[in-house]
Design a protein around this motif. Sequence first.
Motif, PDB file in Angstrom:
ATOM      1  N   TYR A   1      -9.340  -0.937   2.107  1.00  0.00           N
ATOM      2  CA  TYR A   1      -8.680   0.142   1.375  1.00  0.00           C
ATOM      3  C   TYR A   1      -9.568   1.383   1.430  1.00  0.00           C
ATOM      4  O   TYR A   1     -10.757   1.286   1.784  1.00  0.00           O
ATOM      5  CB  TYR A   1      -8.432  -0.271  -0.074  1.00  0.00           C
TER       6      TYR A   1
ATOM      7  N   LEU B   1       0.829  -1.207   0.000  1.00  0.00           N
ATOM      8  CA  LEU B   1       0.000   0.000   0.000  1.00  0.00           C
ATOM      9  C   LEU B   1       0.864   1.257   0.000  1.00  0.00           C
ATOM     10  O   LEU B   1       0.441   2.310  -0.492  1.00  0.00           O
ATOM     11  CB  LEU B   1      -0.942  -0.011   1.209  1.00  0.00           C
ATOM     12  N   ARG B   2       2.074   1.156   0.528  1.00  0.00           N
ATOM     13  CA  ARG B   2       3.004   2.295   0.471  1.00  0.00           C
ATOM     14  C   ARG B   2       3.325   2.664  -0.974  1.00  0.00           C
ATOM     15  O   ARG B   2       3.678   3.810  -1.271  1.00  0.00           O
ATOM     16  CB  ARG B   2       4.301   1.962   1.211  1.00  0.00           C
TER      17      ARG B   2
ATOM     18  N   GLU C   1      -2.924  -2.169  -4.609  1.00  0.00           N
ATOM     19  CA  GLU C   1      -4.072  -2.737  -3.918  1.00  0.00           C
ATOM     20  C   GLU C   1      -4.536  -4.018  -4.612  1.00  0.00           C
ATOM     21  O   GLU C   1      -4.200  -4.254  -5.780  1.00  0.00           O
ATOM     22  CB  GLU C   1      -5.229  -1.722  -3.879  1.00  0.00           C
TER      23      GLU C   1
ATOM     24  N   GLY D   1       1.711   4.547 -12.006  1.00  0.00           N
ATOM     25  CA  GLY D   1       1.598   4.570 -10.548  1.00  0.00           C
ATOM     26  C   GLY D   1       2.483   5.609  -9.902  1.00  0.00           C
ATOM     27  O   GLY D   1       2.823   5.497  -8.719  1.00  0.00           O
TER      28      GLY D   1
ATOM     29  N   ASP E   1       1.053   2.302  -3.323  1.00  0.00           N
ATOM     30  CA  ASP E   1      -0.280   2.488  -3.912  1.00  0.00           C
ATOM     31  C   ASP E   1      -0.704   1.258  -4.707  1.00  0.00           C
ATOM     32  O   ASP E   1      -1.336   1.358  -5.751  1.00  0.00           O
ATOM     33  CB  ASP E   1      -0.316   3.743  -4.801  1.00  0.00           C
TER      34      ASP E   1
ATOM     35  N   GLU F   1       3.086   9.616  -8.863  1.00  0.00           N
ATOM     36  CA  GLU F   1       2.474  10.919  -8.659  1.00  0.00           C
ATOM     37  C   GLU F   1       3.425  12.034  -9.089  1.00  0.00           C
ATOM     38  O   GLU F   1       4.645  11.844  -9.113  1.00  0.00           O
ATOM     39  CB  GLU F   1       2.108  11.108  -7.187  1.00  0.00           C
TER      40      GLU F   1
ATOM     41  N   GLN G   1       6.699  11.034  -2.565  1.00  0.00           N
ATOM     42  CA  GLN G   1       6.289  10.973  -3.974  1.00  0.00           C
ATOM     43  C   GLN G   1       7.488  10.757  -4.892  1.00  0.00           C
ATOM     44  O   GLN G   1       7.416   9.957  -5.839  1.00  0.00           O
ATOM     45  CB  GLN G   1       5.562  12.267  -4.361  1.00  0.00           C
TER      46      GLN G   1
END
Length: 659
Positions: free
Chosen positions: A362, A259-260, A264, A652, A262, A654, A495
Amino acid sequence: MYLELQKQLAGHLRSVLQSKYSIEIENVPVEIPPDLKFGELATPIALQLARTLRKAPKVIAQEIVEALGTLPGFAGFEVAGAGYINARLDRTAGVRAVVDGDGHSLDMQDHVLVEHTSINPNKAAHIGHLRNAILGDTFVRLLRAAGNQVDVQNYIDNTGVQVADVVVGFLHLEGKSLAEVRRLLEELKTSGERVDYYCWDLYARTSQWYEQGSAEENAERKKFRYATLHEIEQGGNETAEVADLISTAVLRRHLETMLRLDIEYDFLPRESEILHLKFWDVAFEQLKQTGVLYFETEGKNKGCWVMRRPGAEIAEGELDEDAKVIVRSNGTVTYVGKDIAYHLWKFGLLGRDFGYKKFFKYPDHECWISTEHGEAEHPHFGGATAIYNVIDSRQSDPQANVIQALRGMGHTAQADHYTHFSYEMVALTPRCAVDLGYTVSDEDLSRPYIEVSGRKGFGVKADDLIDKLIAATREEVEKRQTSREEAERQKIAEQVAIGALRYFMLKFTRNSVIAFDFKDALSFEGETGPYAQYAAVRIRNIFRKGGTTPKAELARLAEIDELESYLSGEENEDIWALWLRAGRRSLVLDQAIGASEPAYLAKHVFQLAQEFNNFYHKHHILTEEDPAKKTFLLATAAVALRELMMVLGWLGIETPEAM
């Protein structure tokens, strides 16, 4: 833009070939030339037709050009070289098309299933697992960007030998009881210690324990492994309960680690349910009824149920010594056998289903896990029309055997839509190993990379790697962003660090071995995530300083009638090249999905950032005195920002507000 124009030209060429030569060609080749001097699109079709039409390619090309006439979006066509046909685009129309957006028109699947990550729940995730998870997650994003319905599954082998070894460590090496294991897990949770890290060390110690004694002692110790494995598979005993406690706790940590980044998941199918719900029993009957499996009565596989390997050619009456064993002579089922049953379920062909219960929350959806007796209301996860399995290249043979079994059972369409999304290993550069605190021999220092091994305790835990990347990035952010709040600086560092890691894992084609290196990944120069992110930050700064927005400038561009003067001439070729690059998004997406190769999009986003930076250094955007040209330059930057953010999002990654 590019994809639609490519399809439009190919379709027009098909019509011309049909009407002029009565030739039907389904796939007319339309290429992107290596240099703009050859036009924006080109086709070698005249060269391919020379033998059929018995004419010189150049003559055929001239005839085709004369028959093509005019085509919306194109400025004209010309013959080049020995018979190529070059197409030149209407540049103004091209800019308008890019501003309007670059849509997709791909062949959609009804229900795509992507399985990735699939870490054994016996210890912390490591750097090799990150390549799998990042590749899989990115491909999910690409499929969804193209309009597919995608379910993400993470297969959990909670009954395998790796889990058994950790259980042996708890029960026999450390001498703990079930109650003591349960108490230890609570203590680790209360103190904030990581159970997956504890198991990492215990797994390495157990692996060494099997080999540290005399030959007789080691043989006895390994009996614990097989006895433990049997008890876990059987279930309903204290050993199996210990295994469930440990594997579930470690699995939860894996999900937190991913999850770190992103990443899922939708569903976690466990091998324990495949065993206890008798998936294999149903599959076994189907395999026997269709003749895929046969019972071997002689040779080395005597007493086993086996199947022919893909491509095997055996003369009648000849013994197939290379047949794949699916059920051993002692009645136990091999990994491939259980995998066949699992994939019959994936395609909705098994006639049996899991129980389901909620496991991990989530922000916008629940992740479900398999169980024997689950909740009455739950999503449906099987019955896919296409499957992608992200599994390393060492599993090519088992994957090929599953496909072979599907074909043998008559499920040809499903076998055709089963893709082994393979990849090579991740290693460390010697410099990176030293940075991580490992003692590296002089011999290893001279190697291009050093392989990692969790069993030997030499490896990089995923969370440690992420922490170290964030810490290194934070140092740089502290120097550059002194006026920002603590929370802002931390967010920027995260990021950039996550972007660097994801991009590094994606820029190499899947068949390349990766040698990870901190300095290479975090560099602001060259083909890196921070380089692409910084291009987006630079564009944001232009609009901030100019007191305007990308949306406003694109709206103003629509009011300018004449754009040709800003796009023609040698001095403006770089601007046109940037617009063309911005218009390739759907084309590259199509290529990346068709080849199962996210590296194509990673390369595209780097080239887009590179071409924007060339444009930025050559043209004085904010000081341009001609209002119309200034609007055009700002609109060029706006489109570059839009495309960078969209494609980086597919990867994925940002885009920070500042760097």
